[in-house]
Scaffold this motif. Structure first.
Motif, PDB file in Angstrom:
ATOM      1  N   ASN A   1     -75.197 -18.508 -21.714  1.00 60.77           N
ATOM      2  CA  ASN A   1     -76.639 -18.744 -21.797  1.00 60.77           C
ATOM      3  C   ASN A   1     -77.037 -20.210 -21.915  1.00 60.77           C
ATOM      4  OD1 ASN A   1     -78.223 -15.975 -22.146  1.00 60.77           O
ATOM      5  ND2 ASN A   1     -76.242 -15.754 -23.160  1.00 60.77           N
ATOM      6  N   PHE A   2     -76.082 -21.088 -22.230  1.00 60.36           N
ATOM      7  CA  PHE A   2     -76.380 -22.507 -22.392  1.00 60.36           C
ATOM      8  C   PHE A   2     -75.321 -23.328 -21.656  1.00 60.36           C
ATOM      9  CE2 PHE A   2     -78.012 -20.228 -26.075  1.00 60.36           C
ATOM     10  CZ  PHE A   2     -79.342 -20.629 -26.083  1.00 60.36           C
ATOM     11  N   SER A   3     -75.750 -24.450 -21.073  1.00 60.56           N
ATOM     12  CA  SER A   3     -74.890 -25.172 -20.133  1.00 60.56           C
ATOM     13  C   SER A   3     -73.909 -26.146 -20.782  1.00 60.56           C
ATOM     14  CB  SER A   3     -75.755 -25.932 -19.129  1.00 60.56           C
ATOM     15  OG  SER A   3     -76.591 -26.877 -19.792  1.00 60.56           O
ATOM     16  N   LYS A   4     -74.169 -26.617 -21.979  1.00 56.61           N
ATOM     17  CA  LYS A   4     -73.347 -27.678 -22.557  1.00 56.61           C
ATOM     18  C   LYS A   4     -72.533 -27.210 -23.764  1.00 56.61           C
ATOM     19  CE  LYS A   4     -76.070 -31.613 -20.981  1.00 56.61           C
ATOM     20  NZ  LYS A   4     -76.737 -32.880 -21.392  1.00 56.61           N
ATOM     21  N   VAL A   5     -72.082 -25.971 -23.716  1.00 61.46           N
ATOM     22  CA  VAL A   5     -71.300 -25.403 -24.813  1.00 61.46           C
ATOM     23  C   VAL A   5     -69.822 -25.367 -24.422  1.00 61.46           C
ATOM     24  CG1 VAL A   5     -70.907 -23.386 -26.277  1.00 61.46           C
ATOM     25  CG2 VAL A   5     -73.237 -23.992 -25.580  1.00 61.46           C
ATOM     26  N   SER A   6     -68.985 -25.951 -25.251  1.00 59.80           N
ATOM     27  CA  SER A   6     -67.541 -25.885 -25.043  1.00 59.80           C
ATOM     28  C   SER A   6     -66.891 -25.265 -26.273  1.00 59.80           C
ATOM     29  CB  SER A   6     -66.952 -27.279 -24.784  1.00 59.80           C
ATOM     30  OG  SER A   6     -67.247 -28.144 -25.861  1.00 59.80           O
ATOM     31  N   LYS A   7     -65.647 -24.879 -26.142  1.00 52.72           N
ATOM     32  CA  LYS A   7     -64.966 -24.234 -27.267  1.00 52.72           C
ATOM     33  C   LYS A   7     -63.574 -24.789 -27.438  1.00 52.72           C
ATOM     34  CE  LYS A   7     -63.000 -20.289 -24.763  1.00 52.72           C
ATOM     35  NZ  LYS A   7     -62.837 -18.821 -24.743  1.00 52.72           N
ATOM     36  N   GLN A   8     -63.070 -24.663 -28.642  1.00 48.25           N
ATOM     37  CA  GLN A   8     -61.707 -25.092 -28.961  1.00 48.25           C
ATOM     38  C   GLN A   8     -61.187 -24.202 -30.079  1.00 48.25           C
ATOM     39  OE1 GLN A   8     -59.799 -27.911 -27.608  1.00 48.25           O
ATOM     40  NE2 GLN A   8     -58.233 -26.659 -28.598  1.00 48.25           N
ATOM     41  N   THR A   9     -60.013 -23.674 -29.896  1.00 48.25           N
ATOM     42  CA  THR A   9     -59.372 -22.882 -30.951  1.00 48.25           C
ATOM     43  C   THR A   9     -58.270 -23.710 -31.596  1.00 48.25           C
ATOM     44  OG1 THR A   9     -59.814 -20.798 -29.795  1.00 48.25           O
ATOM     45  CG2 THR A   9     -58.121 -20.773 -31.504  1.00 48.25           C
ATOM     46  N   VAL A  10     -58.311 -23.806 -32.918  1.00 49.01           N
ATOM     47  CA  VAL A  10     -57.284 -24.513 -33.669  1.00 49.01           C
ATOM     48  C   VAL A  10     -56.729 -23.534 -34.701  1.00 49.01           C
ATOM     49  CG1 VAL A  10     -56.741 -26.484 -35.140  1.00 49.01           C
ATOM     50  CG2 VAL A  10     -58.519 -26.698 -33.384  1.00 49.01           C
ATOM     51  N   ASN A  11     -55.513 -23.103 -34.486  1.00 46.34           N
ATOM     52  CA  ASN A  11     -54.900 -22.149 -35.405  1.00 46.34           C
ATOM     53  C   ASN A  11     -54.402 -22.892 -36.649  1.00 46.34           C
ATOM     54  OD1 ASN A  11     -53.651 -20.043 -36.677  1.00 46.34           O
ATOM     55  ND2 ASN A  11     -51.932 -19.916 -35.242  1.00 46.34           N
ATOM     56  N   LEU A  12     -55.124 -22.742 -37.734  1.00 41.59           N
ATOM     57  CA  LEU A  12     -54.774 -23.451 -38.968  1.00 41.59           C
ATOM     58  C   LEU A  12     -53.849 -22.648 -39.877  1.00 41.59           C
ATOM     59  CD1 LEU A  12     -58.220 -25.072 -39.893  1.00 41.59           C
ATOM     60  CD2 LEU A  12     -56.211 -26.189 -38.906  1.00 41.59           C
ATOM     61  N   THR A  13     -53.446 -21.471 -39.448  1.00 43.53           N
ATOM     62  CA  THR A  13     -52.567 -20.640 -40.282  1.00 43.53           C
ATOM     63  C   THR A  13     -51.260 -21.347 -40.642  1.00 43.53           C
ATOM     64  OG1 THR A  13     -53.515 -18.566 -39.473  1.00 43.53           O
ATOM     65  CG2 THR A  13     -51.318 -18.459 -40.437  1.00 43.53           C
ATOM     66  N   PRO A  14     -50.535 -21.935 -39.677  1.00 44.03           N
ATOM     67  CA  PRO A  14     -49.292 -22.622 -40.059  1.00 44.03           C
ATOM     68  C   PRO A  14     -49.538 -23.842 -40.946  1.00 44.03           C
ATOM     69  CG  PRO A  14     -49.774 -22.949 -37.715  1.00 44.03           C
ATOM     70  CD  PRO A  14     -50.701 -21.892 -38.205  1.00 44.03           C
ATOM     71  N   VAL A  15     -50.672 -24.526 -40.755  1.00 43.23           N
ATOM     72  CA  VAL A  15     -51.006 -25.669 -41.611  1.00 43.23           C
ATOM     73  C   VAL A  15     -51.217 -25.192 -43.045  1.00 43.23           C
ATOM     74  CG1 VAL A  15     -52.621 -27.568 -41.995  1.00 43.23           C
ATOM     75  CG2 VAL A  15     -52.099 -26.824 -39.658  1.00 43.23           C
TER      76      VAL A  15
END
Length: 263
Positions: A77-91
Motif C-alpha cells: 500500500n505504500f511505495s517507500k517501505v522496506s524490511k529487514q529481519t534480524v534474528n536476535l535469538t543467538p545474540v
C-alpha cells in the motif's frame, strides 16, 4: 474523536519533524501488535522512507506471522517501505550464557525480559545511524505516562513518539480507520518479551480500558478509598505502578552543585 483529522495531524507532525531535522525517514520495530502497526502505518503515510525491522528473540510464531503480514500489507500500500529481519535469538542466548547465574529466578526472568527490549533498541539505532533515519516509538499514553509499562532504554529509547498522547482505545480507533489487519486488531496486547503467550493484562492485572479509567480518576484527584470492589482493585494497581515507575517518566535526576562550592 475526530479520527481522520488526528491521523492527518500525526502524519503532518511526523513529516515536518523529519524534514526540519533533514532526516530521510523512519525505522521502527514491528512486533505484530497494535501499537507498532498503527505507528508504522502513520510513518508510511508521510511518504518518507520507512524501514520495518523484525527482531525475533524466541518469539511466539503467531507474533512473527502477524508482523510479517503487516509489513507485507504496508509494502503493498505504500511505495517507500522496506524490511529487514534480524534474528536476535543467538545474540540473546550468548548474553544469557555469559552472565553469571543468580539465586532468584523470578528476578532473572524480569531482567532478561528487559534485556530483550534493550537489544532491540540497540539494533534499531544501528539501522537508524546507517540510513539517516529516526527511531519511531510505539508507546501509547497509558503505557508511557500511566503505568510505565515499557523498558527504560529499551522500547522507551526512541527519537520521537507519534502516539504517546493517545490512550489504547484511541489507538484501536485509528487502527480501524487505517485498515490495519484484523488479526492485529483482534490480538490480545502483549509486549512479547517472555517467549510465551502471556498478555499485557496477565502481567498488569487490569485491562487497558480499566487503566484508562483509573488514569482519568487520578487526574480528577480521586483516592483509592473513593472506590470499592473491582474499581478499587484496578485503581490500586494503577496508582502502585504509576508511583513505582516515575523514574521512567521523569527526567534523569541531576545532582546540582551549589555555586558556592565551585568557587
Amino acid at each position: 474523536m475526530q479520527t481522520e483529522k488526528i491521523i492527518d495531524h500525526i502524519v503532518d507532525w511526523l513529516k515536518n519533524y523529519a524534514t526540519n531535522a533533514n532526516i530521510k525517514g523512519f525505522v521502527i520495530g514491528i512486533s505484530g501488535g497494535i501499537d507498532s502497526a498503527v505507528t508504522s502505518t502513520l510513518c508510511a503515510k508521510t511518504g518518507l522512507d520507512l524501514l520495518c525491522l523484525e527482531m525475533p528473540i524466541h518469539q511466539e510464531e503467531n507474533q512473527v506471522t502477524r508482523a510479517a503480514n503487516h509489513i507485507q500489507w504496508l509494502q503493498e500500500n505504500f511505495s517507500k517501505v522496506s524490511k529487514q529481519t534480524v534474528n536476535l535469538t543467538p545474540v540473546f542466548d550468548s548474553l544469557v550464557s555469559a552472565v553469571p547465574p543468580v539465586d532468584n529466578e523470578e528476578e532473572r526472568f524480569m531482567s532478561l525480559a528487559n534485556t530483550r527490549a534493550r537489544l532491540r533498541m540497540t539494533t534499531l539505532y544501528y539501522f537508524a545511524a546507517l540510513n539517516g533515519y529516526l527511531v519511531a516509538g510505539t508507546g501509547n499514553k497509558v503505557e508511557d505516562f500511566g503505568v510505565g509499562f515499557y523498558t527504560k532504554y529499551g522500547d522507551g529509547g526512541v527519537d520521537l513518539s507519534p502516539i504517546a498522547d493517545l490512550v489504547k482505545t484511541e489507538v484501536y480507533e485509528i487502527a480501524k480507520k487505517l485498515n490495519v489487519n484484523t488479526e492485529i486488531i483482534k490480538a490480545a496486547p502483549t509486549d512479547g518479551l517472555w517467549g510465551d503467550d502471556r498478555t499485557d493484562e496477565d502481567q498488569i492485572g487490569a485491562s487497558y480500558p480499566e487503566l484508562e479509567w483509573a488514569m482519568e480518576m487520578k487526574d480528577l484527584g480521586k483516592d483509592v478509598e473513593d472506590f470499592s470492589g473491582r474499581e478499587k482493585e484496578v485503581y490500586t494497581i494503577f496508582t502502585k505502578l504509576n508511583r513505582m515507575n516515575q523514574h521512567k517518566m521523569l527526567p534523569i535526576p541531576i545532582c546540582e552543585i551549589p555555586n558556592m562550592l565551585k568557587k
